[in-house]
Write a protein that holds these residues in place. Structure first.
Motif, PDB file in Angstrom:
ATOM      1  N   ASP A   1     -76.956 -24.048  -2.453  1.00  0.00           N
ATOM      2  CA  ASP A   1     -76.429 -24.580  -1.207  1.00  0.00           C
ATOM      3  C   ASP A   1     -77.511 -25.371  -0.491  1.00  0.00           C
ATOM      4  O   ASP A   1     -78.684 -25.333  -0.851  1.00  0.00           O
ATOM      5  CB  ASP A   1     -75.969 -23.399  -0.340  1.00  0.00           C
ATOM      6  CG  ASP A   1     -75.123 -23.799   0.856  1.00  0.00           C
ATOM      7  OD1 ASP A   1     -74.705 -24.963   0.929  1.00  0.00           O
ATOM      8  OD2 ASP A   1     -74.887 -22.941   1.710  1.00  0.00           O
ATOM      9  N   ALA A   2     -77.101 -26.078   0.569  1.00  0.00           N
ATOM     10  CA  ALA A   2     -78.026 -26.678   1.516  1.00  0.00           C
ATOM     11  C   ALA A   2     -78.145 -25.743   2.708  1.00  0.00           C
ATOM     12  O   ALA A   2     -77.150 -25.260   3.224  1.00  0.00           O
ATOM     13  CB  ALA A   2     -77.518 -28.042   1.973  1.00  0.00           C
ATOM     14  N   GLY A   3     -79.380 -25.521   3.132  1.00  0.00           N
ATOM     15  CA  GLY A   3     -79.571 -24.549   4.200  1.00  0.00           C
ATOM     16  C   GLY A   3     -79.554 -23.147   3.617  1.00  0.00           C
ATOM     17  O   GLY A   3     -79.732 -22.970   2.415  1.00  0.00           O
TER      18      GLY A   3
ATOM     19  N   PHE B   1     -76.127 -24.705   7.438  1.00  0.00           N
ATOM     20  CA  PHE B   1     -76.246 -26.146   7.536  1.00  0.00           C
ATOM     21  C   PHE B   1     -74.977 -26.768   6.962  1.00  0.00           C
ATOM     22  O   PHE B   1     -74.415 -26.257   6.004  1.00  0.00           O
ATOM     23  CB  PHE B   1     -77.480 -26.590   6.736  1.00  0.00           C
ATOM     24  CG  PHE B   1     -77.532 -28.051   6.385  1.00  0.00           C
ATOM     25  CD1 PHE B   1     -77.776 -28.995   7.359  1.00  0.00           C
ATOM     26  CD2 PHE B   1     -77.353 -28.465   5.083  1.00  0.00           C
ATOM     27  CE1 PHE B   1     -77.845 -30.341   7.035  1.00  0.00           C
ATOM     28  CE2 PHE B   1     -77.421 -29.796   4.744  1.00  0.00           C
ATOM     29  CZ  PHE B   1     -77.673 -30.747   5.726  1.00  0.00           C
ATOM     30  N   TYR B   2     -74.497 -27.855   7.559  1.00  0.00           N
ATOM     31  CA  TYR B   2     -73.278 -28.463   7.043  1.00  0.00           C
ATOM     32  C   TYR B   2     -73.414 -29.982   7.076  1.00  0.00           C
ATOM     33  O   TYR B   2     -74.211 -30.559   7.823  1.00  0.00           O
ATOM     34  CB  TYR B   2     -72.067 -28.054   7.882  1.00  0.00           C
ATOM     35  CG  TYR B   2     -71.987 -28.788   9.219  1.00  0.00           C
ATOM     36  CD1 TYR B   2     -71.214 -29.937   9.351  1.00  0.00           C
ATOM     37  CD2 TYR B   2     -72.716 -28.356  10.320  1.00  0.00           C
ATOM     38  CE1 TYR B   2     -71.166 -30.633  10.551  1.00  0.00           C
ATOM     39  CE2 TYR B   2     -72.672 -29.041  11.522  1.00  0.00           C
ATOM     40  CZ  TYR B   2     -71.896 -30.175  11.629  1.00  0.00           C
ATOM     41  OH  TYR B   2     -71.859 -30.870  12.816  1.00  0.00           O
TER      42      TYR B   2
ATOM     43  N   GLY C   1     -67.615 -28.648   1.235  1.00  0.00           N
ATOM     44  CA  GLY C   1     -66.266 -28.118   1.402  1.00  0.00           C
ATOM     45  C   GLY C   1     -66.190 -26.618   1.197  1.00  0.00           C
ATOM     46  O   GLY C   1     -67.116 -25.882   1.516  1.00  0.00           O
ATOM     47  N   ASP C   2     -65.064 -26.198   0.643  1.00  0.00           N
ATOM     48  CA  ASP C   2     -64.815 -24.765   0.483  1.00  0.00           C
ATOM     49  C   ASP C   2     -65.198 -24.317  -0.921  1.00  0.00           C
ATOM     50  O   ASP C   2     -65.563 -25.111  -1.784  1.00  0.00           O
ATOM     51  CB  ASP C   2     -63.349 -24.445   0.775  1.00  0.00           C
ATOM     52  CG  ASP C   2     -62.393 -25.243  -0.112  1.00  0.00           C
ATOM     53  OD1 ASP C   2     -62.873 -26.018  -0.955  1.00  0.00           O
ATOM     54  OD2 ASP C   2     -61.180 -25.077   0.047  1.00  0.00           O
TER      55      ASP C   2
ATOM     56  N   ALA D   1     -69.329 -24.369   2.661  1.00  0.00           N
ATOM     57  CA  ALA D   1     -70.661 -24.345   2.051  1.00  0.00           C
ATOM     58  C   ALA D   1     -70.799 -25.585   1.187  1.00  0.00           C
ATOM     59  O   ALA D   1     -69.819 -26.266   0.879  1.00  0.00           O
ATOM     60  CB  ALA D   1     -70.887 -23.087   1.215  1.00  0.00           C
ATOM     61  N   HIS D   2     -72.024 -25.889   0.812  1.00  0.00           N
ATOM     62  CA  HIS D   2     -72.260 -26.871  -0.230  1.00  0.00           C
ATOM     63  C   HIS D   2     -72.278 -26.121  -1.560  1.00  0.00           C
ATOM     64  O   HIS D   2     -72.334 -24.896  -1.579  1.00  0.00           O
ATOM     65  CB  HIS D   2     -73.577 -27.600   0.025  1.00  0.00           C
ATOM     66  CG  HIS D   2     -73.587 -28.299   1.346  1.00  0.00           C
ATOM     67  ND1 HIS D   2     -73.162 -29.594   1.501  1.00  0.00           N
ATOM     68  CD2 HIS D   2     -73.924 -27.848   2.579  1.00  0.00           C
ATOM     69  CE1 HIS D   2     -73.253 -29.928   2.780  1.00  0.00           C
ATOM     70  NE2 HIS D   2     -73.716 -28.896   3.447  1.00  0.00           N
ATOM     71  N   ALA D   3     -72.245 -26.843  -2.647  1.00  0.00           N
ATOM     72  CA  ALA D   3     -72.144 -26.142  -3.930  1.00  0.00           C
ATOM     73  C   ALA D   3     -72.793 -26.964  -5.031  1.00  0.00           C
ATOM     74  O   ALA D   3     -72.276 -28.004  -5.406  1.00  0.00           O
ATOM     75  CB  ALA D   3     -70.681 -25.859  -4.276  1.00  0.00           C
ATOM     76  N   MET D   4     -73.916 -26.468  -5.542  1.00  0.00           N
ATOM     77  CA  MET D   4     -74.562 -27.100  -6.686  1.00  0.00           C
ATOM     78  C   MET D   4     -74.770 -26.089  -7.818  1.00  0.00           C
ATOM     79  O   MET D   4     -75.620 -26.275  -8.682  1.00  0.00           O
ATOM     80  CB  MET D   4     -75.900 -27.712  -6.270  1.00  0.00           C
ATOM     81  CG  MET D   4     -75.768 -28.792  -5.205  1.00  0.00           C
ATOM     82  SD  MET D   4     -74.571 -30.092  -5.598  1.00  0.00           S
ATOM     83  CE  MET D   4     -75.372 -30.885  -6.960  1.00  0.00           C
TER      84      MET D   4
END
Length: 372
Positions: free
Chosen positions: A138-140, A25-26, A91-92, A116-119
């Motif tokens: 991440d999301a997804g 997912f993006y 982002g990356d 990817a997302h990044a939390m």
């Protein structure tokens, strides 16, 4: 030193376009966000524990900042210098290798996906092969990077195996924060607790990312990935919070031993300020060893250290990272579930800078503190 990660985050859902690419997912911005000097990650250094900080960004030359980055310390190449994992939301993400103050960036060369997302980063050794494995909140589908033998010239290398391990299926329609990598049942295999910030019906997480919330969303339930010890995780969902939010619900979290029984419990704060505590009542709470490191002034928690425990023929790796992700706090101790074993035969502490020392014959149920 202090690493100050810049965050160029717009208002919620402003200018976002969300969808799916093969396997992930993006979200992207309708207008690209410029990464100017205003959003430059910075590094500050001081000559002594009580000295004055100096901005050394121009000397260390970090990359520009991103969107609410998640920054986590680990010694990826085992040379005694603290390296960094950087995750940029929307982002990356990359590995920053530190060689005595000279920083080198690695991303696709070491096996990272381009987007990817990044939390938050979770660091463990899920297959107990002595190499670091990484999980990026991440999301997804959440990426799971399993450490492999690096090719010549690389400091480390990873292979994305989220589908194989069952992580992709368990996190396909979620947004999760702060991976807690802990051996919750103390069987000798590290598990992962993911705090759910959002869930959606099948395939609907893209609409949620653009604030198009479904009328009847599923319950926002956290996810426990139980390590089977057979190269897979078995997903279990947590209880339904009474104060859950149908939108994105920030959920910083960490672990501690609330009742001092030897196993680790979870503390979590969801959007709105509600505090959640999940008490772990494992069947064998005394089958673990907890190690706290006591460092010198300037780094008393010894962030950047890593420990290896020899338990019979098994080697277990733990890192002192300092944090779990955006808003979360790291557990500044190492926790080793021993399963049926009765002791750690040899514990080796790898201190920042490269020095080591060992402790032998540590019985299960022990809580020890080690100084250099």
């Amino acid at each position: 030193e202090i690493y100050a990660a810049a965050g160029n985050t717009p208002g919620l859902c402003e200018g976002l376009s969300c969808g799916w690419v093969p396997g992930d997912f993006y979200c992207k911005f309708a207008t690209p966000q410029g990464l100017t000097g205003e959003y430059q990650d910075r590094i500050f250094k001081r000559p002594s524990p009580f000295g004055k900080f100096t901005d050394v960004t121009s000397t260390w030359q970090p990359y520009p900042g991103g969107l609410a980055p998640a920054a986590t310390f680990l010694d990826a190449d085992r040379d005694g210098d603290s390296d960094m994992l950087i995750g940029n939301d929307f982002g990356d993400h990359f590995l920053w290798i530190n060689d005595k103050g000279k920083m080198t960036r690695y991303d696709k060369q070491v096996g990272f996906l381009p987007y990817a997302h990044a939390m938050g980063w979770g660091i463990g050794d899920f297959d107990r092969d002595g190499r670091d494995d990484l999980m990026l909140a991440d999301a997804g589908p959440v990426p799971l990077y399993m450490g492999v033998v690096p090719a010549a010239g690389l400091p480390a290398q990873y292979q994305e195996q989220g589908l194989k391990w069952g992580v992709a299926a368990a996190t396909h329609d979620t947004v999760v924060w702060d991976p807690l990598v802990v051996d919750f049942d103390q069987d000798g295999w590290q598990d992962v607790w993911l705090g759910a910030a959002a869930m959606a019906p099948g395939g609907g997480i893209a609409d949620s990312g653009m604030c198009k919330m479904p009328k009847n969303p599923p319950a926002q339930r956290d996810v426990l990935l139980h390590n089977t010890g057979q190269s897979s995780f078995q997903a279990q969902v947590g209880p339904i919070p009474q104060d859950q939010d149908i939108g994105f619900a920030a959920c910083p979290q960490s672990v501690f031993d609330l009742d001092d029984d030897g196993d680790l419990d979870i503390i979590q704060v969801r959007r709105g300020g509600a505090l959640h505590i999940y008490r772990n009542d494992s069947a064998e709470p005394k089958t673990a060893v907890r190690v706290r490191l006591k460092g010198k002034a300037g780094n008393t928690a010894v962030v950047g250290a890593w420990l290896s425990a020899q338990v019979g023929s098994i080697t277990m790796i733990r890192h002192i990272t300092g944090n779990t992700g955006y808003g979360g706090a790291g557990n500044w101790f190492a926790h080793f579930g021993l399963g049926p074993a009765t002791k750690i035969d040899v514990l080796t502490i790898h201190w920042p800078g490269g020095a080591t020392n060992t402790v032998t014959d540590i019985p299960a149920g022990s809580k020890i503190t080690v100084s250099p």
